[in-house]
Design a protein around this motif. Sequence first.
Motif, PDB file in Angstrom:
ATOM      1  N   SER A   1       1.002  -1.242  -0.038  1.00  0.00           N
ATOM      2  CA  SER A   1      -0.006  -0.010   0.110  1.00  0.00           C
ATOM      3  C   SER A   1       0.802   1.301   0.075  1.00  0.00           C
ATOM      4  O   SER A   1       1.883   1.372   0.974  1.00  0.00           O
ATOM      5  CB  SER A   1      -0.938   0.038   1.156  1.00  0.00           C
TER       6      SER A   1
ATOM      7  N   ALA B   1       0.441   4.221   0.963  1.00  0.00           N
ATOM      8  CA  ALA B   1       0.781   5.025   2.432  1.00  0.00           C
ATOM      9  C   ALA B   1       1.870   4.789   3.259  1.00  0.00           C
ATOM     10  O   ALA B   1       2.550   5.548   3.768  1.00  0.00           O
ATOM     11  CB  ALA B   1      -0.738   4.903   3.028  1.00  0.00           C
TER      12      ALA B   1
ATOM     13  N   SER C   1     -12.859  -4.670   3.375  1.00  0.00           N
ATOM     14  CA  SER C   1     -12.242  -3.428   3.418  1.00  0.00           C
ATOM     15  C   SER C   1     -13.277  -2.258   3.525  1.00  0.00           C
ATOM     16  O   SER C   1     -14.354  -2.222   3.048  1.00  0.00           O
ATOM     17  CB  SER C   1     -11.041  -3.308   2.410  1.00  0.00           C
TER      18      SER C   1
ATOM     19  N   THR D   1     -12.646   0.279   1.506  1.00  0.00           N
ATOM     20  CA  THR D   1     -12.776   0.872  -0.182  1.00  0.00           C
ATOM     21  C   THR D   1     -14.009  -0.139  -0.494  1.00  0.00           C
ATOM     22  O   THR D   1     -15.060   0.537  -1.463  1.00  0.00           O
ATOM     23  CB  THR D   1     -11.674   0.099  -0.758  1.00  0.00           C
TER      24      THR D   1
ATOM     25  N   HIS E   1     -11.643   7.943   0.261  1.00  0.00           N
ATOM     26  CA  HIS E   1     -12.473   6.890   0.726  1.00  0.00           C
ATOM     27  C   HIS E   1     -12.093   5.384   0.243  1.00  0.00           C
ATOM     28  O   HIS E   1     -12.999   4.832  -0.147  1.00  0.00           O
ATOM     29  CB  HIS E   1     -14.006   7.423  -0.118  1.00  0.00           C
ATOM     30  N   GLY E   2     -10.829   5.345  -0.014  1.00  0.00           N
ATOM     31  CA  GLY E   2     -10.293   4.122  -0.470  1.00  0.00           C
ATOM     32  C   GLY E   2     -10.021   4.329  -2.056  1.00  0.00           C
ATOM     33  O   GLY E   2     -10.207   5.286  -2.582  1.00  0.00           O
TER      34      GLY E   2
ATOM     35  N   GLU F   1     -15.744  12.462   4.805  1.00  0.00           N
ATOM     36  CA  GLU F   1     -15.096  11.987   6.184  1.00  0.00           C
ATOM     37  C   GLU F   1     -15.794  13.033   7.192  1.00  0.00           C
ATOM     38  O   GLU F   1     -15.510  14.259   6.972  1.00  0.00           O
ATOM     39  CB  GLU F   1     -13.636  12.067   6.081  1.00  0.00           C
TER      40      GLU F   1
ATOM     41  N   ASN G   1      -7.627  12.165   6.443  1.00  0.00           N
ATOM     42  CA  ASN G   1      -6.638  12.060   5.101  1.00  0.00           C
ATOM     43  C   ASN G   1      -6.120  13.258   4.449  1.00  0.00           C
ATOM     44  O   ASN G   1      -5.620  13.127   3.404  1.00  0.00           O
ATOM     45  CB  ASN G   1      -7.592  11.165   4.040  1.00  0.00           C
TER      46      ASN G   1
ATOM     47  N   ASP H   1     -18.605   8.742   5.622  1.00  0.00           N
ATOM     48  CA  ASP H   1     -17.302   7.494   5.544  1.00  0.00           C
ATOM     49  C   ASP H   1     -16.812   7.484   7.057  1.00  0.00           C
ATOM     50  O   ASP H   1     -15.831   8.446   7.204  1.00  0.00           O
ATOM     51  CB  ASP H   1     -16.619   7.913   4.493  1.00  0.00           C
TER      52      ASP H   1
ATOM     53  N   MET I   1     -12.486   5.593   9.310  1.00  0.00           N
ATOM     54  CA  MET I   1     -11.573   5.942  10.314  1.00  0.00           C
ATOM     55  C   MET I   1     -12.182   6.376  11.580  1.00  0.00           C
ATOM     56  O   MET I   1     -11.640   6.217  12.690  1.00  0.00           O
ATOM     57  CB  MET I   1     -10.502   7.200   9.887  1.00  0.00           C
TER      58      MET I   1
ATOM     59  N   GLU J   1      -1.608  12.834   7.045  1.00  0.00           N
ATOM     60  CA  GLU J   1      -2.276  11.327   7.686  1.00  0.00           C
ATOM     61  C   GLU J   1      -2.439  11.928   9.193  1.00  0.00           C
ATOM     62  O   GLU J   1      -1.685  12.717   9.647  1.00  0.00           O
ATOM     63  CB  GLU J   1      -1.430  10.265   7.830  1.00  0.00           C
TER      64      GLU J   1
HETATM   65  P1  KE4 Z   1      -9.352   0.603   3.138  1.00  0.00           P
HETATM   66  O1  KE4 Z   1      -9.663   0.225   1.748  1.00  0.00           O
HETATM   67  O2  KE4 Z   1      -7.689   0.947   3.268  1.00  0.00           O
HETATM   68  O3  KE4 Z   1      -9.627  -0.358   4.155  1.00  0.00           O
HETATM   69  O4  KE4 Z   1     -10.070   1.798   3.598  1.00  0.00           O
HETATM   70  C1  KE4 Z   1     -10.128   2.877   2.635  1.00  0.00           C
HETATM   71  C2  KE4 Z   1     -10.575   4.155   3.424  1.00  0.00           C
HETATM   72  C3  KE4 Z   1     -11.744   4.644   3.405  1.00  0.00           C
HETATM   73  N1  KE4 Z   1     -12.217   5.693   4.025  1.00  0.00           N
HETATM   74  C4  KE4 Z   1     -11.355   6.262   5.039  1.00  0.00           C
HETATM   75  C5  KE4 Z   1     -11.720   7.404   5.546  1.00  0.00           C
HETATM   76  C6  KE4 Z   1      -9.911   5.922   5.070  1.00  0.00           C
HETATM   77  O5  KE4 Z   1      -9.266   6.630   5.784  1.00  0.00           O
HETATM   78  C7  KE4 Z   1      -9.468   4.597   4.366  1.00  0.00           C
HETATM   79  C8  KE4 Z   1      -8.180   4.005   4.322  1.00  0.00           C
HETATM   80  N2  KE4 Z   1      -7.204   4.815   5.029  1.00  0.00           N
HETATM   81  C9  KE4 Z   1      -5.735   5.037   4.779  1.00  0.00           C
HETATM   82  C10 KE4 Z   1      -5.016   5.997   5.792  1.00  0.00           C
HETATM   83  N3  KE4 Z   1      -5.377   7.140   5.414  1.00  0.00           N
HETATM   84  C11 KE4 Z   1      -5.465   3.628   4.686  1.00  0.00           C
HETATM   85  C12 KE4 Z   1      -3.764   3.250   4.768  1.00  0.00           C
HETATM   86  C13 KE4 Z   1      -3.449   2.696   3.508  1.00  0.00           C
HETATM   87  O6  KE4 Z   1      -4.062   3.011   2.400  1.00  0.00           O
HETATM   88  O7  KE4 Z   1      -2.602   1.904   3.309  1.00  0.00           O
END
Ligand code: KE4
Length: 432
Positions: free
Chosen positions: A26, A28, A119, A121, A148-149, A209, A214, A242, A245, A403
């Motif tokens: 990933s 990030a 996930s 996403t 939001h992914g 959010e 983010n 969303d 987090m 972050e």
């Molecule tokens: P995941 O698909 O990574 O589980 O979630 C996506 C997502 C959706 N909505 C919000 C508000 C989020 O913060 C995230 C994912 N956050 C990131 C870090 N800010 C995950 C870290 C990464 O992508 O490795």
Amino acid sequence: MATITRERSHEIFTRACQLMPGGVNSPARAFGAVGGEPIIMQSASGPYITDVDGNQYVDYIGSWGPMILGHSNLAVVEAVQKATEKGTSFGAPTAAENRLAELVIEAVPSIEKVRLVNSGTEATMSAIRVARGYTGRDLVIKFAGNYHGHVDSLLVSAGSAAATLAVPNSPGVTEGTSKDTIVLPYNDVDKLTAAFAEYAGKIACVILEPVVGNMGCVIPHKQFLTALRDLTTEHGSVLIFDEVMTGFRVAYGGAQSLYGVTPDMTTLGKIVGGGLPLGAYGGRAEIMDQVLPAGKVFQAGTLSGNPIATAAGTATLEQLKSDPPYDRLEKTCSRLAEGLSAAAKAAGLEHCVQRVGSMMTLFFHPGPVNSWDDAAKCDTTMFGKFFWGMMDRGIYLPCSQYEALFVSAQHGDDEITKTIASAHEVLAQIVA
Ligand code: KE4
């Protein structure tokens, strides 16, 4: 200060780069925003994480949010072990899914019915499809700096890794996909009102959010949340919070319970899975009953509701419900926020600290940071120097100005004291 060596980490990362794009799974975690190589971690316990060279750090990433109870929480580990002994995946309904669904529905004001996915996403992608199916409309409103992914239609001015990579539209996202997405400034009621006037009757949903993590921690204005709720109700659009987090983070019922604004749908991830791959989306029953097989909106997943992931999520939520850490976290985190601000002030640096509960950001910007336009003006070079100075003192901060940092229920006075003292040393050294 003892010099930290990271030979083993370098060796493993060099090999990783031959195997996986950028050596990571990933972006990030690739340290793109702070320079240098990501550190290869091997174990974690409580508030600490340890790298492959044996260096221990106070961990403020917490797997990007899930680890609110701290790493290797005993009840979570035991629940996962017990579930694993019965088999790891059935592809059939289990009673464990009912239990987690009950906890989520009971905790989150907007959720009457919920679908478990794998996930965050998947949760946001699915929620948007359901909102479009429910309203018969195409347009989606999102906000610059909100992430939001990696949903194709939302990778337009995304925050988080994409913002750091300064890639407003990721290659591979087609015009056709992004043409139905409207991107507005966060906290801007006038622009939101104007968008609803311009696209009246065409907006399927608004996704945001409800506390941004983010672009760093950005706090919604009360009038912004009120306008979102009023305009979506007036125009028959679905309001999606969303809370991947913020869910179970800023309060047990998420930001919607903290601010008293109830959306039509909510997406969840991170904490709800206790650190295992699990997300969820839910909302009013009349909306969720559009989802196949109750309704016609398609969404599916081989591992959705996986018994191991639901065991970790259930053990986590049961602890948060029976022994809520939020008052303790409020005290610990306000001390940390004050301490970081004092360190930046002592170094004569323009800064602001923005915090909601146990998520916060030290911005190298005079503040306030209300939107992406503000956040984009941060001194990210200063952040990179700060990050590495803290890293070399055994403090593991999120590897980007954009972050939020997370404090767990296991972070105690000693960890906070060490973090604040390190911040004073590092920032004084940078400006010397
Ligand atoms: P995941 O698909 O990574 O589980 O979630 C996506 C997502 C959706 N909505 C919000 C508000 C989020 O913060 C995230 C994912 N956050 C990131 C870090 N800010 C995950 C870290 C990464 O992508 O490795």
